[in-house]
Design a protein around this motif. Structure first.
Motif, PDB file in Angstrom:
ATOM      1  N   ALA A 311      35.118   0.970 -42.161  1.00  0.00           N
ATOM      2  CA  ALA A 311      33.907   1.572 -41.580  1.00  0.00           C
ATOM      3  C   ALA A 311      32.807   1.722 -42.638  1.00  0.00           C
ATOM      4  CB  ALA A 311      34.248   2.936 -40.983  1.00  0.00           C
ATOM      5  N   TRP A 312      33.197   2.025 -43.863  1.00  0.00           N
ATOM      6  CA  TRP A 312      32.217   2.170 -44.942  1.00  0.00           C
ATOM      7  C   TRP A 312      31.461   0.844 -45.162  1.00  0.00           C
ATOM      8  CZ3 TRP A 312      28.808   4.211 -47.881  1.00  0.00           C
ATOM      9  CH2 TRP A 312      28.529   3.739 -49.176  1.00  0.00           C
ATOM     10  N   TYR A 313      32.211  -0.284 -45.146  1.00  0.00           N
ATOM     11  CA  TYR A 313      31.556  -1.592 -45.298  1.00  0.00           C
ATOM     12  C   TYR A 313      30.657  -1.887 -44.093  1.00  0.00           C
ATOM     13  CZ  TYR A 313      34.104  -2.729 -49.528  1.00  0.00           C
ATOM     14  OH  TYR A 313      34.559  -2.731 -50.826  1.00  0.00           O
ATOM     15  N   LYS A 314      31.117  -1.515 -42.885  1.00  0.00           N
ATOM     16  CA  LYS A 314      30.306  -1.746 -41.685  1.00  0.00           C
ATOM     17  C   LYS A 314      29.052  -0.858 -41.710  1.00  0.00           C
ATOM     18  CE  LYS A 314      32.688  -3.553 -37.983  1.00  0.00           C
ATOM     19  NZ  LYS A 314      33.232  -3.453 -36.637  1.00  0.00           N
ATOM     20  N   TYR A 315      29.209   0.354 -42.192  1.00  0.00           N
ATOM     21  CA  TYR A 315      28.084   1.308 -42.287  1.00  0.00           C
ATOM     22  C   TYR A 315      26.974   0.722 -43.167  1.00  0.00           C
ATOM     23  CZ  TYR A 315      25.645   5.737 -43.185  1.00  0.00           C
ATOM     24  OH  TYR A 315      24.698   6.720 -43.279  1.00  0.00           O
ATOM     25  N   GLN A 316      27.399   0.163 -44.306  1.00  0.00           N
ATOM     26  CA  GLN A 316      26.411  -0.397 -45.238  1.00  0.00           C
ATOM     27  C   GLN A 316      25.664  -1.582 -44.636  1.00  0.00           C
ATOM     28  OE1 GLN A 316      27.997  -0.330 -49.584  1.00  0.00           O
ATOM     29  NE2 GLN A 316      29.761  -0.390 -48.255  1.00  0.00           N
ATOM     30  N   MET A 317      26.350  -2.294 -43.718  1.00  0.00           N
ATOM     31  CA  MET A 317      25.714  -3.449 -43.060  1.00  0.00           C
ATOM     32  C   MET A 317      25.020  -3.047 -41.758  1.00  0.00           C
ATOM     33  SD  MET A 317      26.364  -5.777 -45.193  1.00  0.00           S
ATOM     34  CE  MET A 317      25.846  -7.260 -44.361  1.00  0.00           C
ATOM     35  N   GLY A 318      25.055  -1.759 -41.435  1.00  0.00           N
ATOM     36  CA  GLY A 318      24.404  -1.282 -40.202  1.00  0.00           C
ATOM     37  C   GLY A 318      25.113  -1.727 -38.929  1.00  0.00           C
ATOM     38  N   GLU A 319      26.428  -1.944 -39.018  1.00  0.00           N
ATOM     39  CA  GLU A 319      27.185  -2.391 -37.830  1.00  0.00           C
ATOM     40  C   GLU A 319      27.725  -1.191 -37.054  1.00  0.00           C
ATOM     41  OE1 GLU A 319      30.010  -5.511 -37.812  1.00  0.00           O
ATOM     42  OE2 GLU A 319      28.756  -6.824 -39.038  1.00  0.00           O
ATOM     43  N   PHE A 320      26.927  -0.694 -36.126  1.00  0.00           N
ATOM     44  CA  PHE A 320      27.321   0.479 -35.341  1.00  0.00           C
ATOM     45  C   PHE A 320      27.675   0.061 -33.914  1.00  0.00           C
ATOM     46  CE2 PHE A 320      24.357   2.074 -38.622  1.00  0.00           C
ATOM     47  CZ  PHE A 320      25.274   2.847 -39.319  1.00  0.00           C
ATOM     48  N   SER A 321      28.369   0.932 -33.206  1.00  0.00           N
ATOM     49  CA  SER A 321      28.799   0.612 -31.837  1.00  0.00           C
ATOM     50  C   SER A 321      28.089   1.492 -30.827  1.00  0.00           C
ATOM     51  CB  SER A 321      30.304   0.822 -31.696  1.00  0.00           C
ATOM     52  OG  SER A 321      30.975   0.044 -32.639  1.00  0.00           O
ATOM     53  N   HIS A 322      28.034   0.965 -29.623  1.00  0.00           N
ATOM     54  CA  HIS A 322      27.416   1.693 -28.519  1.00  0.00           C
ATOM     55  C   HIS A 322      28.457   2.639 -27.900  1.00  0.00           C
ATOM     56  CE1 HIS A 322      25.342   2.359 -24.727  1.00  0.00           C
ATOM     57  NE2 HIS A 322      24.253   1.951 -25.363  1.00  0.00           N
ATOM     58  N   HIS A 323      27.983   3.682 -27.229  1.00  0.00           N
ATOM     59  CA  HIS A 323      28.934   4.589 -26.579  1.00  0.00           C
ATOM     60  C   HIS A 323      29.670   3.946 -25.409  1.00  0.00           C
ATOM     61  CE1 HIS A 323      27.054   7.798 -28.951  1.00  0.00           C
ATOM     62  NE2 HIS A 323      28.268   8.293 -28.868  1.00  0.00           N
ATOM     63  N   ARG A 324      29.159   2.788 -24.959  1.00  0.00           N
ATOM     64  CA  ARG A 324      29.862   2.109 -23.854  1.00  0.00           C
ATOM     65  C   ARG A 324      31.033   1.268 -24.372  1.00  0.00           C
ATOM     66  NH1 ARG A 324      24.675   1.327 -21.351  1.00  0.00           N
ATOM     67  NH2 ARG A 324      24.499  -0.688 -22.378  1.00  0.00           N
ATOM     68  N   THR A 325      31.188   1.179 -25.692  1.00  0.00           N
ATOM     69  CA  THR A 325      32.249   0.323 -26.247  1.00  0.00           C
ATOM     70  C   THR A 325      33.628   0.762 -25.730  1.00  0.00           C
ATOM     71  OG1 THR A 325      33.004  -0.739 -28.245  1.00  0.00           O
ATOM     72  CG2 THR A 325      32.769   1.629 -28.380  1.00  0.00           C
ATOM     73  N   ARG A 326      34.526  -0.237 -25.577  1.00  0.00           N
ATOM     74  CA  ARG A 326      35.824   0.059 -24.971  1.00  0.00           C
ATOM     75  C   ARG A 326      36.987  -0.291 -25.902  1.00  0.00           C
ATOM     76  NH1 ARG A 326      36.123  -1.918 -18.886  1.00  0.00           N
ATOM     77  NH2 ARG A 326      34.156  -1.097 -18.139  1.00  0.00           N
ATOM     78  N   ALA A 327      38.102   0.362 -25.670  1.00  0.00           N
ATOM     79  CA  ALA A 327      39.329   0.014 -26.401  1.00  0.00           C
ATOM     80  C   ALA A 327      39.891  -1.280 -25.798  1.00  0.00           C
ATOM     81  CB  ALA A 327      40.343   1.134 -26.240  1.00  0.00           C
ATOM     82  N   TYR A 328      40.594  -2.066 -26.623  1.00  0.00           N
ATOM     83  CA  TYR A 328      41.238  -3.288 -26.112  1.00  0.00           C
ATOM     84  C   TYR A 328      42.670  -3.363 -26.626  1.00  0.00           C
ATOM     85  CZ  TYR A 328      39.621  -4.856 -30.695  1.00  0.00           C
ATOM     86  OH  TYR A 328      39.370  -4.932 -32.048  1.00  0.00           O
ATOM     87  N   ALA A 329      43.580  -3.715 -25.724  1.00  0.00           N
ATOM     88  CA  ALA A 329      44.997  -3.803 -26.102  1.00  0.00           C
ATOM     89  C   ALA A 329      45.245  -5.022 -26.985  1.00  0.00           C
ATOM     90  CB  ALA A 329      45.862  -3.877 -24.852  1.00  0.00           C
ATOM     91  N   ARG A 330      44.589  -6.136 -26.652  1.00  0.00           N
ATOM     92  CA  ARG A 330      44.702  -7.344 -27.474  1.00  0.00           C
ATOM     93  C   ARG A 330      43.378  -8.095 -27.472  1.00  0.00           C
ATOM     94  NH1 ARG A 330      49.251 -10.085 -26.488  1.00  0.00           N
ATOM     95  NH2 ARG A 330      50.311  -8.249 -25.724  1.00  0.00           N
ATOM     96  N   LYS A 331      43.227  -8.979 -28.462  1.00  0.00           N
ATOM     97  CA  LYS A 331      41.984  -9.770 -28.538  1.00  0.00           C
ATOM     98  C   LYS A 331      42.039 -10.848 -27.469  1.00  0.00           C
ATOM     99  CE  LYS A 331      39.040  -9.038 -32.043  1.00  0.00           C
ATOM    100  NZ  LYS A 331      39.131  -8.843 -33.497  1.00  0.00           N
ATOM    101  N   ASN A 332      40.934 -11.155 -26.815  1.00  0.00           N
ATOM    102  CA  ASN A 332      40.770 -12.172 -25.758  1.00  0.00           C
ATOM    103  C   ASN A 332      41.394 -11.730 -24.437  1.00  0.00           C
ATOM    104  OD1 ASN A 332      39.604 -13.826 -27.721  1.00  0.00           O
ATOM    105  ND2 ASN A 332      41.627 -14.567 -28.303  1.00  0.00           N
TER     106      ASN A 332
END
Ligand code: KG4
Ligand code: ZN
Length: 332
Positions: A311-332
């Motif tokens: 998260a620290w690396y994402k923070y520095q790059m400004g990669e934030f998530s929307h409140h609508r973001t969802r959990a996923y059990a698996r990719k794809n």
């Protein structure tokens, strides 16, 4: 100054961590013991335990870090992959707290975080590097290009390496999770005593279901000849089995390292704690002049510090998530 609170509830560990400008201040993990008597994780029980524990774990993480929640600059959480009911506990908690504190959300992929556990302490790997990610749910070789960019070169087509340990432990009538128990017994065993065939799978992919079956059949056949076979050979069986898994895992890393021309090799995930895997990796590193990296033991197993550092690396790059973001059990 940047403080991030990170949460991890993807499987059976309820975890929270506070990171300050890339330095981990606390790493609290509450492991759920309730699953032991079932010989594996029971998803419904896991999510209920997370609900019970998360507030206490978060409070402990903040208190030990001497950080008030009003000082937080962002809230991070694992969005997947994992058990959906378990993931939802941290996702909902993080969304609620970020709204009430009016701070941004950062979602983190659990597998990416396992890889990034190598960036908690020094020395950190140089890019690009290969990472062998071996856990209870995943077995992959990744080519990591930057803190936020990676390519999956190969994956298991069935069981994960950790499952191969856990299932063999069941056959040996050992407790769950089996990896650490097998590793401990293997310390006094002969790794060359028994041999089990490496599954033949293309490229950098793995398969473990055949290996587990051949282990099961071998023991069943030997027990027919000698009912004390298990009792008398337990340590050699554990040593030989983990020696086989470690050799098989690393054989593909050697191939990938040669073909990609990469000499920085990292380990990640719970199975990275395995002593045979580490020993064989060190031998190969000498032979191939690799630089080898692996996280501290507490950062190999599921934890929230790895979510916090990602998260620290994402923070520095400004990669934030929307409140609508969802959990996923698996990719794809
Ligand atoms: O990364 P992790 O804590 O959780 C997942 O994301 O799956 O990995 C747990 C897995 C279990 O399968 C456990 O048996 C295995 O890691 N494990 C080990 C050792 N310590 C944990 N396997 C082999 N040797 C170990 N020392
Ligand atoms: Zn994990």
């Amino acid at each position: 100054m940047c403080y991030i609170l990170a949460l991890e509830t993807s499987c059976d560990d309820t975890a929270a961590s506070v990171v300050k400008n890339g330095k981990i201040l606390t790493n609290i993990v509450s492991s759920q013991k309730i699953h032991q008597k079932f010989g594996g994780v029971v998803p419904e029980l896991a999510s209920r335990q997370h609900q019970k524990n998360l507030v206490y774990v978060v409070e402990a993480a903040l208190k030990d870090a001497h950080v008030d929640k009003k000082q937080l600059n962002a809230l991070a959480f694992t969005s997947g992959p994992g058990l959906i009911g378990s993931l939802l506990v941290a996702v909902s908690f993080a969304k609620g707290l970020s709204l009430s504190l009016d701070i941004p959300l950062i979602e983190v992929d659990h597998l990416h975080a396992h890889v990034m556990a190598n960036f908690i302490d020094e020395p950190k790997p140089d890019f690009p590097f290969l990472c062998l990610l071996v856990s209870g749910g995943h077995t992959q070789i990744l080519k990591v290009i930057s803190p936020l960019e990676y390519e999956i070169l190969g994956s298991t087509i069935d069981d994960a390496a950790g499952e191969a340990f856990d299932k063999a432990a069941k056959v040996l009538d050992l407790p769950y999770p089996g990896g650490p128990v097998i590793d401990k017994l293997a310390q006094n065993g002969n790794p060359e005593r028994f041999s089990f065939p490496w599954p033949k799978i293309q490229k950098y992919n793995y398969s473990f279901s055949g290996l587990k079956t051949s282990f099961l059949y071998f023991i069943r056949d030997e027990l027919k000849k000698d009912s004390n076979f298990l009792k008398n050979n337990l340590e050699d069986l554990c040593a030989s089995y983990q020696h086989t898994i470690a050799g098989y895992l690393l054989s593909k890393v050697v191939e990938a390292a040669r073909n990609e021309g990469i000499k920085n090799i990292a380990l990640a995930g719970g199975v990275a704690a395995n002593s045979a895997l580490r020993k064989q990796l060190m031998e190969m590193a000498q032979k191939h002049q690799w630089s080898v990296f692996y996280p501290k033991m507490e950062y190999c197993m599921d934890n929230a510090a790895m979510i916090a550092i990602t998260a620290w690396y994402k923070y520095q790059m400004g990669e934030f998530s929307h409140h609508r973001t969802r959990a996923y059990a698996r990719k794809n």
